[in-house]
Design a protein around this motif. Structure first.
Motif, PDB file in Angstrom:
ATOM      1  N   LYS A  49       0.826  -1.218   0.000  1.00 38.55           N
ATOM      2  CA  LYS A  49       0.000   0.000   0.000  1.00 38.55           C
ATOM      3  C   LYS A  49       0.858   1.265   0.000  1.00 38.55           C
ATOM      4  O   LYS A  49       0.490   2.273  -0.587  1.00 38.55           O
ATOM      5  CB  LYS A  49      -0.861  -0.051   1.266  1.00 38.55           C
ATOM      6  CG  LYS A  49      -2.090   0.805   1.268  1.00 38.55           C
ATOM      7  CD  LYS A  49      -2.935   0.413   2.497  1.00 38.55           C
ATOM      8  CE  LYS A  49      -4.099   1.321   2.711  1.00 38.55           C
ATOM      9  NZ  LYS A  49      -4.845   0.947   3.948  1.00 38.55           N
ATOM     10  N   GLY A  50       2.009   1.227   0.663  1.00 37.14           N
ATOM     11  CA  GLY A  50       2.917   2.375   0.667  1.00 37.14           C
ATOM     12  C   GLY A  50       2.639   3.371   1.778  1.00 37.14           C
ATOM     13  O   GLY A  50       2.077   3.021   2.815  1.00 37.14           O
ATOM     14  N   GLU A  51       3.037   4.615   1.532  1.00 35.41           N
ATOM     15  CA  GLU A  51       2.973   5.679   2.545  1.00 35.41           C
ATOM     16  C   GLU A  51       1.780   6.599   2.271  1.00 35.41           C
ATOM     17  O   GLU A  51       1.447   6.842   1.111  1.00 35.41           O
ATOM     18  CB  GLU A  51       4.243   6.532   2.470  1.00 35.41           C
ATOM     19  CG  GLU A  51       5.538   5.771   2.641  1.00 35.41           C
ATOM     20  CD  GLU A  51       5.850   5.486   4.096  1.00 35.41           C
ATOM     21  OE1 GLU A  51       5.599   6.379   4.938  1.00 35.41           O
ATOM     22  OE2 GLU A  51       6.339   4.385   4.396  1.00 35.41           O
ATOM     23  N   LEU A  52       1.223   7.140   3.340  1.00 37.31           N
ATOM     24  CA  LEU A  52       0.108   8.080   3.212  1.00 37.31           C
ATOM     25  C   LEU A  52       0.612   9.390   2.587  1.00 37.31           C
ATOM     26  O   LEU A  52       1.592   9.979   3.053  1.00 37.31           O
ATOM     27  CB  LEU A  52      -0.485   8.340   4.594  1.00 37.31           C
ATOM     28  CG  LEU A  52      -1.825   9.058   4.671  1.00 37.31           C
ATOM     29  CD1 LEU A  52      -2.918   8.312   3.910  1.00 37.31           C
ATOM     30  CD2 LEU A  52      -2.237   9.238   6.126  1.00 37.31           C
ATOM     31  N   GLY A  53      -0.041   9.821   1.513  1.00 39.98           N
ATOM     32  CA  GLY A  53       0.328  11.080   0.859  1.00 39.98           C
ATOM     33  C   GLY A  53       0.058  12.264   1.781  1.00 39.98           C
ATOM     34  O   GLY A  53      -0.882  12.237   2.571  1.00 39.98           O
ATOM     35  N   PRO A  54       0.891  13.327   1.704  1.00 35.86           N
ATOM     36  CA  PRO A  54       0.757  14.461   2.621  1.00 35.86           C
ATOM     37  C   PRO A  54      -0.563  15.224   2.435  1.00 35.86           C
ATOM     38  O   PRO A  54      -1.014  15.410   1.303  1.00 35.86           O
ATOM     39  CB  PRO A  54       1.954  15.350   2.263  1.00 35.86           C
ATOM     40  CG  PRO A  54       2.370  14.926   0.896  1.00 35.86           C
ATOM     41  CD  PRO A  54       1.987  13.488   0.743  1.00 35.86           C
ATOM     42  N   ALA A  55      -1.148  15.658   3.549  1.00 35.80           N
ATOM     43  CA  ALA A  55      -2.438  16.365   3.525  1.00 35.80           C
ATOM     44  C   ALA A  55      -2.348  17.669   2.724  1.00 35.80           C
ATOM     45  O   ALA A  55      -3.361  18.171   2.244  1.00 35.80           O
ATOM     46  CB  ALA A  55      -2.899  16.640   4.957  1.00 35.80           C
ATOM     47  N   ASP A  56      -1.140  18.224   2.578  1.00 30.19           N
ATOM     48  CA  ASP A  56      -0.983  19.446   1.771  1.00 30.19           C
ATOM     49  C   ASP A  56      -1.316  19.201   0.291  1.00 30.19           C
ATOM     50  O   ASP A  56      -1.728  20.135  -0.408  1.00 30.19           O
ATOM     51  CB  ASP A  56       0.469  19.965   1.834  1.00 30.19           C
ATOM     52  CG  ASP A  56       0.736  20.713   3.134  1.00 30.19           C
ATOM     53  OD1 ASP A  56      -0.230  20.948   3.900  1.00 30.19           O
ATOM     54  OD2 ASP A  56       1.916  21.046   3.380  1.00 30.19           O
ATOM     55  N   ASN A  57      -1.096  17.985  -0.176  1.00 25.05           N
ATOM     56  CA  ASN A  57      -1.259  17.687  -1.615  1.00 25.05           C
ATOM     57  C   ASN A  57      -2.459  16.807  -1.938  1.00 25.05           C
ATOM     58  O   ASN A  57      -2.768  16.599  -3.114  1.00 25.05           O
ATOM     59  CB  ASN A  57       0.005  17.009  -2.165  1.00 25.05           C
ATOM     60  CG  ASN A  57       1.243  17.868  -1.996  1.00 25.05           C
ATOM     61  OD1 ASN A  57       1.142  19.087  -1.903  1.00 25.05           O
ATOM     62  ND2 ASN A  57       2.402  17.247  -1.934  1.00 25.05           N
ATOM     63  N   PHE A  58      -3.087  16.251  -0.887  1.00 24.31           N
ATOM     64  CA  PHE A  58      -4.200  15.321  -1.105  1.00 24.31           C
ATOM     65  C   PHE A  58      -5.353  15.647  -0.155  1.00 24.31           C
ATOM     66  O   PHE A  58      -5.128  16.107   0.970  1.00 24.31           O
ATOM     67  CB  PHE A  58      -3.761  13.866  -0.877  1.00 24.31           C
ATOM     68  CG  PHE A  58      -2.739  13.385  -1.881  1.00 24.31           C
ATOM     69  CD1 PHE A  58      -3.138  12.815  -3.082  1.00 24.31           C
ATOM     70  CD2 PHE A  58      -1.376  13.526  -1.619  1.00 24.31           C
ATOM     71  CE1 PHE A  58      -2.194  12.389  -4.006  1.00 24.31           C
ATOM     72  CE2 PHE A  58      -0.428  13.103  -2.550  1.00 24.31           C
ATOM     73  CZ  PHE A  58      -0.839  12.536  -3.745  1.00 24.31           C
ATOM     74  N   THR A  59      -6.575  15.367  -0.619  1.00 27.78           N
ATOM     75  CA  THR A  59      -7.764  15.393   0.243  1.00 27.78           C
ATOM     76  C   THR A  59      -8.137  13.938   0.493  1.00 27.78           C
ATOM     77  O   THR A  59      -8.231  13.157  -0.463  1.00 27.78           O
ATOM     78  CB  THR A  59      -8.930  16.110  -0.467  1.00 27.78           C
ATOM     79  OG1 THR A  59      -8.517  17.453  -0.763  1.00 27.78           O
ATOM     80  CG2 THR A  59     -10.172  16.142   0.405  1.00 27.78           C
ATOM     81  N   GLY A  60      -8.346  13.559   1.748  1.00 22.12           N
ATOM     82  CA  GLY A  60      -8.622  12.152   2.068  1.00 22.12           C
ATOM     83  C   GLY A  60      -7.333  11.344   2.059  1.00 22.12           C
ATOM     84  O   GLY A  60      -6.229  11.901   2.025  1.00 22.12           O
ATOM     85  N   LYS A  61      -7.476  10.038   2.079  1.00 20.39           N
ATOM     86  CA  LYS A  61      -6.304   9.167   2.211  1.00 20.39           C
ATOM     87  C   LYS A  61      -5.882   8.590   0.861  1.00 20.39           C
ATOM     88  O   LYS A  61      -6.608   7.827   0.233  1.00 20.39           O
ATOM     89  CB  LYS A  61      -6.594   8.025   3.195  1.00 20.39           C
ATOM     90  CG  LYS A  61      -6.664   8.517   4.643  1.00 20.39           C
ATOM     91  CD  LYS A  61      -6.816   7.390   5.626  1.00 20.39           C
ATOM     92  CE  LYS A  61      -6.817   7.927   7.050  1.00 20.39           C
ATOM     93  NZ  LYS A  61      -7.090   6.886   8.043  1.00 20.39           N
ATOM     94  N   ALA A  62      -4.685   8.974   0.425  1.00 19.39           N
ATOM     95  CA  ALA A  62      -4.090   8.446  -0.807  1.00 19.39           C
ATOM     96  C   ALA A  62      -2.746   7.846  -0.425  1.00 19.39           C
ATOM     97  O   ALA A  62      -1.899   8.521   0.164  1.00 19.39           O
ATOM     98  CB  ALA A  62      -3.904   9.554  -1.824  1.00 19.39           C
ATOM     99  N   TRP A  63      -2.558   6.568  -0.750  1.00 15.31           N
ATOM    100  CA  TRP A  63      -1.352   5.825  -0.358  1.00 15.31           C
ATOM    101  C   TRP A  63      -0.453   5.659  -1.570  1.00 15.31           C
ATOM    102  O   TRP A  63      -0.890   5.170  -2.619  1.00 15.31           O
ATOM    103  CB  TRP A  63      -1.745   4.452   0.205  1.00 15.31           C
ATOM    104  CG  TRP A  63      -2.671   4.539   1.375  1.00 15.31           C
ATOM    105  CD1 TRP A  63      -4.034   4.682   1.327  1.00 15.31           C
ATOM    106  CD2 TRP A  63      -2.318   4.540   2.756  1.00 15.31           C
ATOM    107  NE1 TRP A  63      -4.548   4.753   2.609  1.00 15.31           N
ATOM    108  CE2 TRP A  63      -3.518   4.659   3.504  1.00 15.31           C
ATOM    109  CE3 TRP A  63      -1.096   4.440   3.448  1.00 15.31           C
ATOM    110  CZ2 TRP A  63      -3.534   4.687   4.902  1.00 15.31           C
ATOM    111  CZ3 TRP A  63      -1.119   4.455   4.842  1.00 15.31           C
ATOM    112  CH2 TRP A  63      -2.320   4.582   5.547  1.00 15.31           C
ATOM    113  N   ASN A  64       0.813   6.022  -1.422  1.00  8.89           N
ATOM    114  CA  ASN A  64       1.745   6.027  -2.554  1.00  8.89           C
ATOM    115  C   ASN A  64       2.929   5.107  -2.293  1.00  8.89           C
ATOM    116  O   ASN A  64       3.502   5.128  -1.204  1.00  8.89           O
ATOM    117  CB  ASN A  64       2.270   7.455  -2.783  1.00  8.89           C
ATOM    118  CG  ASN A  64       3.331   7.500  -3.878  1.00  8.89           C
ATOM    119  OD1 ASN A  64       3.034   7.244  -5.046  1.00  8.89           O
ATOM    120  ND2 ASN A  64       4.569   7.797  -3.481  1.00  8.89           N
ATOM    121  N   ILE A  65       3.281   4.322  -3.306  1.00 14.26           N
ATOM    122  CA  ILE A  65       4.535   3.573  -3.247  1.00 14.26           C
ATOM    123  C   ILE A  65       5.316   3.822  -4.541  1.00 14.26           C
ATOM    124  O   ILE A  65       4.770   3.676  -5.640  1.00 14.26           O
ATOM    125  CB  ILE A  65       4.316   2.057  -2.990  1.00 14.26           C
ATOM    126  CG1 ILE A  65       5.681   1.339  -2.890  1.00 14.26           C
ATOM    127  CG2 ILE A  65       3.436   1.396  -4.033  1.00 14.26           C
ATOM    128  CD1 ILE A  65       5.612  -0.034  -2.274  1.00 14.26           C
TER     129      ILE A  65
END
Lengths: 160, 160
Positions: free
Chosen positions: A38-54
């Motif tokens: 699933k990776g790391e949670l994207g920063p709240a500055d760049n995303f609304t809600g939970k976006a996981w990035n790997i």
């Protein structure tokens, strides 16, 4: 014996329904089929809600290509942003949206491929009901990776 | 009634087993999880066995990137070949191999990422027992796409 048989039948019917529910869940858009962690949670500055990035392929001077995978939870989306050499998105499961500034919002589903041209504002994310899994490809990274911009408002997100 | 109940129980047990078998098949390496259509059969001149290719992103001068998906049936593999700007492989299901000339054969599985450098001979394909689904990315296509070379012999294919 009759009561026992009826109980047994009822149990097996429930078991059968439960098994079928599991099959449905395997392709249900709320339970995407993960190929990568699933990776790391994207920063709240760049995303609304939970976006996981790997990250899958880091930038280097041989391939000049960045590749990664994002899982947008239902309702999650990126900010508006641009890429100096554009972006290619491959939707591998779930359902979501992509919008290029000034154009209607597009609905995306498993198997869809989207291109966003260089230096054009866009955003992408999941639909409110379903998560979305996407592989992203950033070509020609010698020109840069990404410029983050403003949040996607609820009105923009929900506009058709 | 008793006979009927026993028959019904037997039927429901079979139904339940069948439902579970379907769940197992969903992740079985002999039944890869297709994200895209299977595509066209790769030419016998460039492949041994059956390799199905679908283009996802065609070459152009904006992205200079080609993306596609290949399903190698069990035992199928490419010829040896080179890419002038290298290649990135993303394994999305199944199991297979990748070999760079002069190096040991690598075993690949779902979630693995492989890079092959520019102008280096390599081949890729499925294992003998399991198919392999892979997305391929060719960057910097202004330098070209692919140069096809000789067949991968059974001895090369099976060497560890």
């Amino acid at each position: 014996m009759k009561t026992l048989s009826i109980s047994a039948i009822a149990f097996l019917i429930l078991l059968s329904i439960n098994s079928r529910a599991q099959i449905t869940n395997k392709v249900d858009q709320n339970n995407p089929n993960f190929v990568f962690p699933k990776g790391e949670l994207g920063p709240a500055d760049n995303f609304t809600g939970k976006a996981w990035n790997i990250g899958l392929i880091e930038n280097d001077s041989v391939y000049n290509t960045v590749v990664g995978n994002v899982y947008f939870e239902p309702g999650a989306r990126s900010n508006w942003h641009t890429h100096p050499s554009g972006q290619i998105l491959i939707i591998t499961d779930g359902e979501g949206y992509h919008q290029i500034k000034g154009q209607p919002r597009q609905t995306l589903k498993k198997g869809d491929i989207v291109k966003c041209p260089p230096n054009v504002e866009h955003w992408h994310g999941a639909s409110p009901q379903a998560g979305m899994l996407q592989i992203y490809i950033l070509p020609k990274t010698e020109k840069g990776i990404v410029t983050w911009l403003q949040k996607v408002t609820d009105e923009q997100y929900l506009s058709k």
